[in-house]
Design a protein around this motif. Structure first.
Motif, mmCIF file in Angstrom:
data_model
loop_
_atom_site.group_PDB
_atom_site.id
_atom_site.type_symbol
_atom_site.label_atom_id
_atom_site.label_comp_id
_atom_site.label_asym_id
_atom_site.label_seq_id
_atom_site.Cartn_x
_atom_site.Cartn_y
_atom_site.Cartn_z
ATOM 1 N N ARG A 250 -8.344 -1.957 8.168
ATOM 2 C CA ARG A 250 -6.889 -1.803 8.174
ATOM 3 C C ARG A 250 -6.365 -1.603 6.753
ATOM 4 N NH1 ARG A 250 -7.240 -6.054 12.073
ATOM 5 N NH2 ARG A 250 -6.784 -7.578 10.436
ATOM 6 N N LEU A 251 -6.983 -2.306 5.814
ATOM 7 C CA LEU A 251 -6.574 -2.187 4.424
ATOM 8 C C LEU A 251 -6.861 -0.795 3.880
ATOM 9 C CD1 LEU A 251 -5.270 -4.016 2.303
ATOM 10 C CD2 LEU A 251 -7.546 -4.609 1.490
ATOM 11 N N TRP A 252 -8.037 -0.225 4.262
ATOM 12 C CA TRP A 252 -8.363 1.133 3.808
ATOM 13 C C TRP A 252 -7.382 2.159 4.364
ATOM 14 C CZ3 TRP A 252 -10.892 0.325 -0.140
ATOM 15 C CH2 TRP A 252 -12.000 -0.506 -0.206
ATOM 16 N N GLU A 253 -6.997 1.978 5.641
ATOM 17 C CA GLU A 253 -6.046 2.896 6.253
ATOM 18 C C GLU A 253 -4.703 2.826 5.528
ATOM 19 O OE1 GLU A 253 -6.688 5.134 8.455
ATOM 20 O OE2 GLU A 253 -8.780 4.495 8.679
ATOM 21 N N GLN A 254 -4.292 1.623 5.177
ATOM 22 C CA GLN A 254 -3.038 1.464 4.447
ATOM 23 C C GLN A 254 -3.129 2.103 3.066
ATOM 24 O OE1 GLN A 254 -2.475 -2.755 4.434
ATOM 25 N NE2 GLN A 254 -1.991 -2.878 6.629
ATOM 26 N N LEU A 255 -4.309 2.015 2.452
ATOM 27 C CA LEU A 255 -4.499 2.617 1.131
ATOM 28 C C LEU A 255 -4.367 4.141 1.216
ATOM 29 C CD1 LEU A 255 -5.238 2.330 -1.860
ATOM 30 C CD2 LEU A 255 -7.644 2.451 -1.186
ATOM 31 N N LYS A 256 -4.975 4.743 2.250
ATOM 32 C CA LYS A 256 -4.872 6.191 2.420
ATOM 33 C C LYS A 256 -3.424 6.618 2.598
ATOM 34 C CE LYS A 256 -9.442 6.716 4.547
ATOM 35 N NZ LYS A 256 -10.174 7.083 5.779
ATOM 36 N N THR A 257 -2.685 5.877 3.429
ATOM 37 C CA THR A 257 -1.277 6.193 3.658
ATOM 38 C C THR A 257 -0.478 6.083 2.360
ATOM 39 O OG1 THR A 257 -1.445 5.354 5.926
ATOM 40 C CG2 THR A 257 0.769 5.580 5.002
ATOM 41 N N LYS A 258 -0.784 5.061 1.593
ATOM 42 C CA LYS A 258 -0.087 4.833 0.336
ATOM 43 C C LYS A 258 -0.323 5.984 -0.635
ATOM 44 C CE LYS A 258 2.228 1.740 -2.182
ATOM 45 N NZ LYS A 258 3.560 1.236 -1.795
ATOM 46 N N ARG A 259 -1.546 6.471 -0.679
ATOM 47 C CA ARG A 259 -1.866 7.566 -1.596
ATOM 48 C C ARG A 259 -1.181 8.874 -1.190
ATOM 49 N NH1 ARG A 259 -8.299 6.430 -2.798
ATOM 50 N NH2 ARG A 259 -7.960 4.947 -4.515
ATOM 51 N N LYS A 260 -1.034 9.080 0.099
ATOM 52 C CA LYS A 260 -0.358 10.286 0.562
ATOM 53 C C LYS A 260 1.132 10.226 0.251
ATOM 54 C CE LYS A 260 -3.570 11.440 4.307
ATOM 55 N NZ LYS A 260 -3.722 11.594 5.778
#
Length: 289
Positions: A250-260
């Motif tokens: 879940r943390l990795w998914e949030q990181l990807k969203t944050k970078r976009k």
């Protein structure tokens, strides 16, 4: 009591006066050493009565004005030293008596504590006898041992996320290339994908090393990957339980969203949180997660 300064003054005066009178007498008696001054030398015709009287007066003056006060002062010092010595002896006797009293009291207190501890141990032993069968049941012991064993085994593992998965891949070589980017060339015990293969999904890679120290070294240097061209999407984390892996995902998914959403900033995971910062600036903890 005469002070130390006066004592030194008296001593100098006595020595100077003595040397002066001896020098004069040796000159008149025509001898080289005052130790040779004897009656036979004094009983000469050229040694007048007036000279003998003057010498005698000088010696008496030295004794009365300098030597006698110094002797009195020395007597006072001797008396004071004797007094302090007797006082020290009395103090030592008092200390010995106090030490004996402390030893006796300590012995009494120790015995009292010993009796109290023995009574408490009896009560505690009784409670343990009743509850130990439930608290230390074989099933609970087995579960604890299993948990410790699993934790120790997992501490020698690391999980690599974001490593592209392809058909007929040489996984070991891929992992070694990633580790080489952070200056690591460890001897891997095993290397394999984790989970069921699905379309459009990159499975993480679990690597096992020979020691915990090697794992910790890799984890410390893994943060350098986000600065490497072609490796910024790859992350290395400690091995986790199933629940911990779900939280990490879940943390990795949030990181990807944050970078976009915020590509102008630098985003990474640190201590279980997403950390964001301006390019080439100090990081700030994000509220995401």
């Amino acid at each position: 009591m005469v002070g130390c300064g006066y004592k030194e003054m008296y001593m100098r005066q006595i020595v100077d006066a003595r040397d002066a009178i001896f020098a004069e007498m040796c000159k008149e008696l025509k001898i080289e050493n005052h130790h040779h001054i004897q009656r036979c030398y004094l009983n000469k015709s050229h040694i007048t009565k007036e000279k003998l009287i003057r010498w005698l007066e000088t010696v008496c003056f030295i004794l009365d004005s300098n030597a006698v006060p110094l002797l009195y002062a020395g007597s006072e010092v001797i008396e004071r030293v004797t007094e302090l010595r007797e006082q020290k002896i009395d103090d030592q006797e008092t200390i010995i008596k106090l030490q004996q009293t402390v030893i006796e009291k300590s012995s009494e207190n120790f015995q009292s504590v010993k009796n109290t501890v023995q009574e408490e141990l009896k009560s505690y032993s009784s409670v343990l006898t009743k509850s130990c069968s439930n608290a230390l049941s074989p099933k609970k012991l087995e579960a604890v041992v299993k948990k410790v064993t699993v934790t120790e085994e997992m501490s020698k593992n690391a999980i690599v996320y974001g490593l592209v998965e392809t058909e007929h891949e040489t996984l070991l070589k891929k992992v070694e290339e990633v580790l080489a980017e952070i200056g690591e060339k460890p001897d891997l015990t095993s290397c394999s994908r984790v989970g069921t293969k699905r379309d459009n999904t990159i499975r993480p890679v679990k690597i096992t090393l020979k020691s915990i120290d090697h794992v910790n070294q890799i984890l410390r240097n893994a943060k350098m990957l986000h600065t490497k061209t072609g490796y910024s999407g790859i992350y290395i984390c400690p091995d986790r339980t199933a629940e911990q892996r779900k939280a990490d995902k879940r943390l990795w998914e949030q990181l990807k969203t944050k970078r976009k959403k915020e590509p102008e900033k630098d985003h990474r995971i640190q201590n279980g949180r997403i950390v964001s910062s301006e390019k080439d600036s100090q990081p700030a903890v994000s509220n995401v997660g």
